[in-house]
Design a protein around this motif. Structure first.
Motif, mmCIF file in Angstrom:
data_model
loop_
_atom_site.group_PDB
_atom_site.id
_atom_site.type_symbol
_atom_site.label_atom_id
_atom_site.label_comp_id
_atom_site.label_asym_id
_atom_site.label_seq_id
_atom_site.Cartn_x
_atom_site.Cartn_y
_atom_site.Cartn_z
ATOM 1 N N PRO A 255 0.722 -1.122 0.036
ATOM 2 C CA PRO A 255 -0.091 0.110 0.017
ATOM 3 C C PRO A 255 0.821 1.313 -0.109
ATOM 4 C CG PRO A 255 0.065 -1.017 2.207
ATOM 5 C CD PRO A 255 0.593 -1.971 1.312
ATOM 6 N N ASN A 256 2.085 1.276 0.388
ATOM 7 C CA ASN A 256 2.990 2.387 0.479
ATOM 8 C C ASN A 256 3.623 2.687 -0.836
ATOM 9 O OD1 ASN A 256 4.435 -0.205 1.143
ATOM 10 N ND2 ASN A 256 6.054 1.142 1.608
ATOM 11 N N TYR B 171 -1.782 4.878 -5.989
ATOM 12 C CA TYR B 171 -1.625 3.953 -4.901
ATOM 13 C C TYR B 171 -2.641 2.966 -5.070
ATOM 14 C CZ TYR B 171 2.107 6.918 -3.482
ATOM 15 O OH TYR B 171 3.423 7.652 -3.335
ATOM 16 N N TYR C 151 -4.933 1.883 -2.883
ATOM 17 C CA TYR C 151 -6.175 2.439 -2.275
ATOM 18 C C TYR C 151 -7.213 3.225 -3.363
ATOM 19 C CZ TYR C 151 -5.122 7.338 -1.479
ATOM 20 O OH TYR C 151 -4.834 8.488 -1.894
ATOM 21 N N SER D 226 0.256 10.813 4.532
ATOM 22 C CA SER D 226 -1.133 10.456 4.214
ATOM 23 C C SER D 226 -1.189 10.559 2.806
ATOM 24 C CB SER D 226 -1.826 11.821 4.875
ATOM 25 O OG SER D 226 -1.498 12.778 4.180
ATOM 26 N N TYR D 227 -0.158 10.340 2.050
ATOM 27 C CA TYR D 227 -0.064 10.187 0.659
ATOM 28 C C TYR D 227 -0.674 9.016 0.123
ATOM 29 C CZ TYR D 227 4.382 8.025 0.829
ATOM 30 O OH TYR D 227 5.333 7.170 1.226
ATOM 31 N N TRP D 228 -0.741 7.932 1.019
ATOM 32 C CA TRP D 228 -1.274 6.297 0.898
ATOM 33 C C TRP D 228 -1.977 6.100 2.035
ATOM 34 C CZ3 TRP D 228 0.222 2.584 4.027
ATOM 35 C CH2 TRP D 228 1.284 2.596 5.035
ATOM 36 N N ARG D 229 -2.840 5.020 1.859
ATOM 37 C CA ARG D 229 -3.650 4.432 3.078
ATOM 38 C C ARG D 229 -3.898 2.956 2.853
ATOM 39 N NH1 ARG D 229 -7.768 8.517 1.571
ATOM 40 N NH2 ARG D 229 -9.108 7.504 0.277
#
Lengths: 211, 213
Positions: free
Chosen positions: A88-89, A131, A133, B210-213
């Motif tokens: 996810p990162n 990303y 998400y 916070s650029y990804w979750r």
């Protein structure tokens, strides 16, 4: 060609896989079906090296190999997990190039070029910088497939590829799997979805729960 | 106002001591906390055992007591620290334990599937840790680490028991000498400023992640 001879797996003395024999020819699709608890996923986890077997032998192109300890980069077994397990990162592109650069030691430019081509082939062209998400379930799955393909696997395994998707996306997965087959990829698909399995399989293996 | 400008230099020099304890503890305890946190989730039982006892001791007794023990107690066993080193040693030991617990929680929050997916991609354990696990853990633990950071600013005032001249002590001296509460009010304002800066920095960091979750 992948061959399994007498593969046996036990958990806490309980036999889950008992003397499984099977052969998957190059470029073919094997589906493994059966009710839950029958050991379908366990078999896939043994083939992909995530579980150690308690007995039996694996042969890849006639050579004995142990998926759990094998580190040969010419004998990679790709896995598309049920819940995809994208990182996810990392962006889509970073997810795909991570292993080719760190494990296959490709240059960043080469890895990116190849990744972009693969993404394009699975209709993910515009998604490289998103990303996980930000993707739909079907898109995540295709990224997971691309990420596995980028390692040039000998074999690609899917664990329940239709279970996390909307019913109308089932056809899409089917098409991708058949498309990869036309390109020569050897694939193993674990599923409880019999019609889906029948429509893609060259060979079907039914596993039954042990008493 | 004249009085304020008179005592301000001593308060500022006390703030220097407070900040020095704060930064060194943070710089050393956070990486140590990651290592000890990793130690808590290894399958090597004797190590987790030793670490658990250490964490239990550090979290189970007051930091004040630990400071007193390091500075006044250890010399009995022949281990002598000067005041500043004693304070740092006690703070690092104490905060590493808290950070380790936080990192352990963060590490355990990463789904097994992430490790498995890294494994089938042939990433080594170290590559998995560096590229996948640590970035995710950092994001998870940031709010809890923030809490400890704010606590550390204020906990640093405990060093007064071993005679170090920190901010609180500087205020205390002035208060006792001049029989007025003004120095203590100023001390309060300075602590508020310090924690406000920490809060801002932490907010920024959280936003950065916070650029990804």
């Amino acid at each position: 060609m992948l061959e399994l001879k007498g593969i046996t797996k036990k958990f806490d003395g309980k036999t889950i896989l008992d003397q499984v024999d099977l052969t998957v020819n190059d470029g073919q699709i094997l589906t493994i079906v059966g009710p839950s608890g029958a050991g379908k996923t366990t078999l896939l986890r043994c083939i992909s090296g995530l579980e150690m077997v308690d007995g039996g032998q694996f042969l890849l192109d006639g050579q004995a190999f142990d998926p759990a300890t094998n580190r040969d980069n010419d004998a990679v077994i790709g896995v598309v997990f049920q819940d995809f397990q994208l990182f996810p990162n990392l962006t889509v592109l970073q997810n795909v190039v991570l292993a080719p650069t760190m494990v296959l030691k490709k240059s960043a430019a080469d890895a990116e070029k190849e990744a972009r081509a693969l993404l394009e082939r699975l209709n993910l062209g515009g998604k490289a910088d998103l990303y996980p998400y930000e993707l739909s379930g079907g898109q995540k799955q295709r990224v997971a497939i691309v990420r596995a393909l980028a390692m040039h696997p000998k074999l690609l395994c899917y664990d329940e590829p239709t279970s996390a998707l909307d019913p109308d996306l089932r056809r899409e997965v089917e098409e991708i799997i058949l498309k990869l087959k036309r390109e020569g990829m050897t694939q193993i698909v674990v599923t409880h979805d019999i019609p889906f399995a029948e429509s893609i399989a060259d060979q079907m293996l039914r596993v039954e729960p042990k008493e | 106002m004249h009085y304020v400008s008179q005592i301000l230099p001593s308060l500022i020099s006390g703030t220097g001591m407070t900040l020095s304890i704060f930064f060194w503890t943070l710089i050393i305890s956070v990486p140590l906390g990651i290592l000890v946190g990793l130690g808590m989730i290894t399958r090597f039982k004797p190590l987790t055992w030793v670490i658990n006892i250490y964490v239990w001791l550090m979290r189970g007794t007051p930091l004040l007591l630990q400071l007193i023990f390091v500075f006044y107690g250890l010399p009995i066993a022949g281990i002598v620290f000067n005041r500043y080193d004693a304070a740092l040693f006690a703070f690092i030991l104490n905060y590493t334990a808290y950070f380790a617990e936080i990192f352990r929680g963060g590490l355990q929050a990463i789904p097994v599937g992430q490790y498995e997916s890294a494994r089938v991609l042939r990433l080594t354990n170290w590559q998995t840790l560096r590229k996948i696990v640590i970035p995710q853990v950092v994001k998870i633990v940031l709010p809890s680490i923030g809490n400890e950071v704010i606590n550390l600013v204020k906990d640093s005032s405990l060093v007064y028991v071993i005679g170090l001249g920190d901010l609180l002590r500087a205020g205390n001296v002035a208060m006792a000498r001049d029989v007025t509460l003004v120095p203590m009010l100023l001390v309060g304002v300075i602590y508020l400023l310090l924690t406000a800066v920490c809060t801002l920095v932490l907010k920024r960091l959280e936003k950065h992640y916070s650029y990804w979750r």
